[in-house]
Enzyme design. Structure first.
Site, PDB file in Angstrom:
ATOM      1  N   CYS A 170       0.845  -1.203   0.000  1.00 50.53           N
ATOM      2  CA  CYS A 170       0.000   0.000   0.000  1.00 50.53           C
ATOM      3  C   CYS A 170       0.876   1.246   0.000  1.00 50.53           C
ATOM      4  O   CYS A 170       1.948   1.258   0.585  1.00 50.53           O
ATOM      5  CB  CYS A 170      -0.907   0.014   1.228  1.00 50.53           C
ATOM      6  SG  CYS A 170      -2.048  -1.383   1.298  1.00 50.53           S
ATOM      7  N   ASP A 171       0.416   2.295  -0.676  1.00 42.24           N
ATOM      8  CA  ASP A 171       1.204   3.522  -0.711  1.00 42.24           C
ATOM      9  C   ASP A 171       0.575   4.606   0.153  1.00 42.24           C
ATOM     10  O   ASP A 171      -0.339   4.332   0.934  1.00 42.24           O
ATOM     11  CB  ASP A 171       1.406   4.001  -2.150  1.00 42.24           C
ATOM     12  CG  ASP A 171       0.085   4.324  -2.838  1.00 42.24           C
ATOM     13  OD1 ASP A 171      -0.932   4.564  -2.145  1.00 42.24           O
ATOM     14  OD2 ASP A 171       0.065   4.332  -4.080  1.00 42.24           O
ATOM     15  N   LEU A 172       1.056   5.814   0.016  1.00 41.19           N
ATOM     16  CA  LEU A 172       0.622   6.873   0.944  1.00 41.19           C
ATOM     17  C   LEU A 172      -0.845   7.240   0.780  1.00 41.19           C
ATOM     18  O   LEU A 172      -1.412   7.968   1.604  1.00 41.19           O
ATOM     19  CB  LEU A 172       1.535   8.108   0.836  1.00 41.19           C
ATOM     20  CG  LEU A 172       1.825   8.711  -0.540  1.00 41.19           C
ATOM     21  CD1 LEU A 172       0.671   9.582  -0.996  1.00 41.19           C
ATOM     22  CD2 LEU A 172       3.089   9.552  -0.453  1.00 41.19           C
ATOM     23  N   GLY A 195      -2.932   4.911   0.989  1.00 38.96           N
ATOM     24  CA  GLY A 195      -3.564   3.873   1.799  1.00 38.96           C
ATOM     25  C   GLY A 195      -4.178   2.748   0.983  1.00 38.96           C
ATOM     26  O   GLY A 195      -4.878   1.887   1.508  1.00 38.96           O
TER      27      GLY A 195
END
Lengths: 130, 130, 130, 130
Positions: free
Chosen positions: A17-19, A21
């Protein structure tokens, strides 16, 4: 509706998952690649071992439609259909969230075979085409 | 010999291997992080949900010993032990190849809790310490 | 204070950040690996080409201290010092945020050389030890 | 021939190569995502900061053609063109190897904006459309 011939259940890992979410898009390529390789293995074909013999399956084109983002801890199933068009192996690879079967990804992946770097037919893959 | 309290079986995915044909070292951090988060989930604690509540478990130190490299399609088990030292949560996380149980990775991971960015104790994690 | 002999400036890429909004720890291993390989290349040694000749530098141990997390778009410098201890190549690799030089990572990476799979000395690396 | 409005030079990092010794396909998505985010930043727009304000640019579709694989240490330039179609932002993103400008990737990326989770127009991106 595709005639899926293989499916693989997986679960989102938090590091995917990235920033925002949600699962970073590049990981869907990882999921579909892993699904293809597991499909090969289920039929006794090892991607790594093919490579050591000078046979490389490489992706030439890919079309991806992102429907619903996956999030931390989501379970999903990755399904695969396969047909041959000339020298190309065309995989339809779709991902559905579990348990609600909500579509996550619809993709088409066109692969070809290189034997010692030259485009050619690949018996190991031909055997797997329905 | 650690008192493991959690273990997770996984399998190498080809995209985790690098040009040496072995799993790239950074992926062992992914494996151990995923094991910690699955350990939390097994006890009803979600790393992502903790974050949304302003509680972040962060790694402060890590020691890794690489024993045997994993290769394409290898199965392995990731085992976890946990103790608390002051405010630190010390995870011993070891990985063994399957089925031969050959040691792959020995690691110690020290984590601390930040609540709204400030170092502090974390009840959710304290409950999980044997 | 280490005697750094090589440094590389980089910038955080958003896909390297995880759902906590900070760089996922595994990426620091990517940063330090990339720094070692660029250090080799700066001296005319290619990690990939070494591999094709049967020479593999592999990491045996790693110690990491995470000081300050990097965030989206942060610039940083990755510095490297090198010494030899017996057959081991010991890299001290530290990362500092730019422009404020705030310490981000302190790490020690111990590597050894395998020639055709057997532990041995490596002339290509010996030349690089101050 | 696209009217590129932004370009970014990068270099292959060894950890981006897989057991075939070429850049793993998923990394081309990383390259193109990073290029889009750098394009935004060059115009004072931060992808991460947009997210904290409840504005998320998300990719809806992607078409990728892989022309020539990149290898260890290859330099390349990632070029970007942008047009708007209704509510969609259509990026043409092509990658060329350096210095020979050989085509590596041709891609089209369709993104949309979600504001507080709802599909809507995004002034920050509209300003960037030629």
């Amino acid at each position: 509706m595709a005639n899926y011939i293989f499916s693989l259940e997986m679960e989102v890992r938090d590091y995917e998952c990235d920033l925002q979410g949600i699962v970073n898009n590049a990981n869907y390529q990882h999921y579909t690649e892993h699904t293809r390789h597991e499909f090969l293995r289920a039929h006794g074909v090892s991607f790594a071992e093919l490579h050591t013999r000078g046979i490389d399956a490489v992706v030439a084109r890919m079309q991806l439609q992102f429907k619903t983002p996956l999030r931390s801890a989501d379970r999903f199933v990755s399904r695969l259909a396969l047909r041959k068009e000339g020298i190309k192996y065309v995989f339809q690879q779709d991902i559905f969230r579990l348990p609600d079967e909500r579509p996550v990804l619809k993709s088409t992946v066109e692969a070809v075979c290189l034997v010692d770097g030259k485009l050619s037919d690949c018996e190991e893959l031909n055997r797997l085409v329905p």
